[in-house]
Scaffold this motif. Structure first.
Motif, PDB file in Angstrom:
ATOM      1  N   ILE A   4       1.370  18.626   8.259  1.00  0.00           N
ATOM      2  CA  ILE A   4       1.205  19.140   6.902  1.00  0.00           C
ATOM      3  C   ILE A   4       0.043  20.137   6.830  1.00  0.00           C
ATOM      4  O   ILE A   4       0.138  21.166   6.149  1.00  0.00           O
ATOM      5  N   ILE A  27       0.754  23.866   7.819  1.00  0.00           N
ATOM      6  CA  ILE A  27       1.924  24.505   7.209  1.00  0.00           C
ATOM      7  C   ILE A  27       1.733  26.022   7.032  1.00  0.00           C
ATOM      8  O   ILE A  27       2.648  26.794   7.348  1.00  0.00           O
ATOM      9  N   PRO A  28       0.567  26.498   6.560  1.00  0.00           N
ATOM     10  CA  PRO A  28       0.400  27.957   6.454  1.00  0.00           C
ATOM     11  C   PRO A  28       0.528  28.666   7.801  1.00  0.00           C
ATOM     12  O   PRO A  28       1.130  29.745   7.890  1.00  0.00           O
ATOM     13  N   THR A  51       2.240  27.540  10.404  1.00  0.00           N
ATOM     14  CA  THR A  51       3.653  27.446  10.778  1.00  0.00           C
ATOM     15  C   THR A  51       4.468  28.529  10.096  1.00  0.00           C
ATOM     16  O   THR A  51       5.304  29.198  10.714  1.00  0.00           O
ATOM     17  N   ARG A  52       4.214  28.721   8.791  1.00  0.00           N
ATOM     18  CA  ARG A  52       4.933  29.762   8.043  1.00  0.00           C
ATOM     19  C   ARG A  52       4.617  31.142   8.607  1.00  0.00           C
ATOM     20  O   ARG A  52       5.496  32.017   8.687  1.00  0.00           O
ATOM     21  N   THR A  83       8.950  30.071   8.163  1.00  0.00           N
ATOM     22  CA  THR A  83       9.487  28.975   7.360  1.00  0.00           C
ATOM     23  C   THR A  83       8.712  27.704   7.687  1.00  0.00           C
ATOM     24  O   THR A  83       8.004  27.637   8.694  1.00  0.00           O
ATOM     25  N   THR A  84       8.868  26.703   6.828  1.00  0.00           N
ATOM     26  CA  THR A  84       8.190  25.425   7.077  1.00  0.00           C
ATOM     27  C   THR A  84       9.184  24.281   7.230  1.00  0.00           C
ATOM     28  O   THR A  84       8.777  23.123   7.286  1.00  0.00           O
ATOM     29  N   ALA A  94      10.378  25.458  12.769  1.00  0.00           N
ATOM     30  CA  ALA A  94       9.109  25.097  12.135  1.00  0.00           C
ATOM     31  C   ALA A  94       8.523  23.836  12.761  1.00  0.00           C
ATOM     32  O   ALA A  94       7.301  23.698  12.861  1.00  0.00           O
ATOM     33  N   GLY A 105      12.515  18.559   9.407  1.00  0.00           N
ATOM     34  CA  GLY A 105      12.396  19.293  10.662  1.00  0.00           C
ATOM     35  C   GLY A 105      13.607  19.214  11.558  1.00  0.00           C
ATOM     36  O   GLY A 105      13.646  19.840  12.608  1.00  0.00           O
TER      37      GLY A 105
END
Length: 221
Positions: A75, A78-79, A81-82, A87-88, A93, A171
């Motif tokens: 979590i 996440i930024p 990953t994007r 995408t998350t 992702a 996921g």
């Protein structure tokens, strides 16, 4: 049984997604974790090229990422990953946090593998005039090969389990399949099949890894 047959195509896709996650995350962890682990070993106090300050900094960062609970890391980044995959959600992702977590995890195992070799071979190579690069390539990595294969096996087994967690955030993979059908819809037999698939995958990895360790370990030849 009919329900399981009906869901077999989806189970096959989920298994393929899990294999894809591992097929990307583990090679990346090996490719980056081995140099990082070797660096940690050689730059530790008493190592081939001691650098205490730099070692403390890098070792501390490795400890932070290695000990971070995977679900929280999933979590927290996440930024990132994007930024990397755009995408998350989905398998792509999921690969990002798996890889981020696997690299320091494997690097620490590599460092331990090197430490357990003892200093005799390194001292002998140094006495013969071997350079640092030659010692790393021809002594440390060669002598540690069975242990490294064992560490790759341990990492794969651990991250097969971690890959199931990414199902909680969409996921994909076996974890996502088990949650959607076995948990949300209370289909116990589907959950059992998903668990069995994970167990078979882990068993296969353990078997192959054990065989490779025995083949490469000169003490067992």
């Amino acid at each position: 049984m009919e329900r399981i047959v009906e869901l077999l195509p989806e189970l096959t896709v989920a298994l393929g997604q899990t294999l894809l996650m591992i097929a990307v995350a583990i090679p990346a962890a090996v490719a980056l974790g081995i140099p990082l682990g070797v660096w940690l070993f050689t730059h530790a106090p008493g190592g081939i090229s001691p650098s205490p300050r730099a070692h403390r900094l890098v070792s501390g960062l490795v400890n932070v990422f290695r000990s971070f609970p995977f679900l929280i890391l999933l979590i927290a980044i996440i930024p990132f990953t994007r930024l990397v995959v755009g995408t998350t959600v989905g398998t792509a992702a999921a690969i990002v946090p798996l890889t981020v977590n696997a690299i320091p995890y494997f690097a620490r195992l590599v460092e331990q593998n090197m430490t357990q070799l003892g200093g005799g071979a390194v001292e002998a190579a140094s006495a013969m005039g071997a350079t640092r690069g030659q010692i790393i390539r021809n002594v440390l990595l060669v002598d540690a090969r069975p242990a490294l294969i064992g560490s790759i096996t341990i990492t794969m087994v651990s991250f097969i389990s971690f890959s199931a967690m990414v199902g909680l955030v969409g996921g994909g993979g076996i974890g996502d399949f088990a949650i959607r059908y076995g948990y949300y819809r209370y289909e116990t037999e589907v959950m059992a099949v998903a668990i069995l698939a994970m167990l078979l995958l882990v068993t296969a990895v353990q078997f192959v890894g054990g065989r490779l360790v025995r083949r490469t370990d000169k003490r067992l030849a």
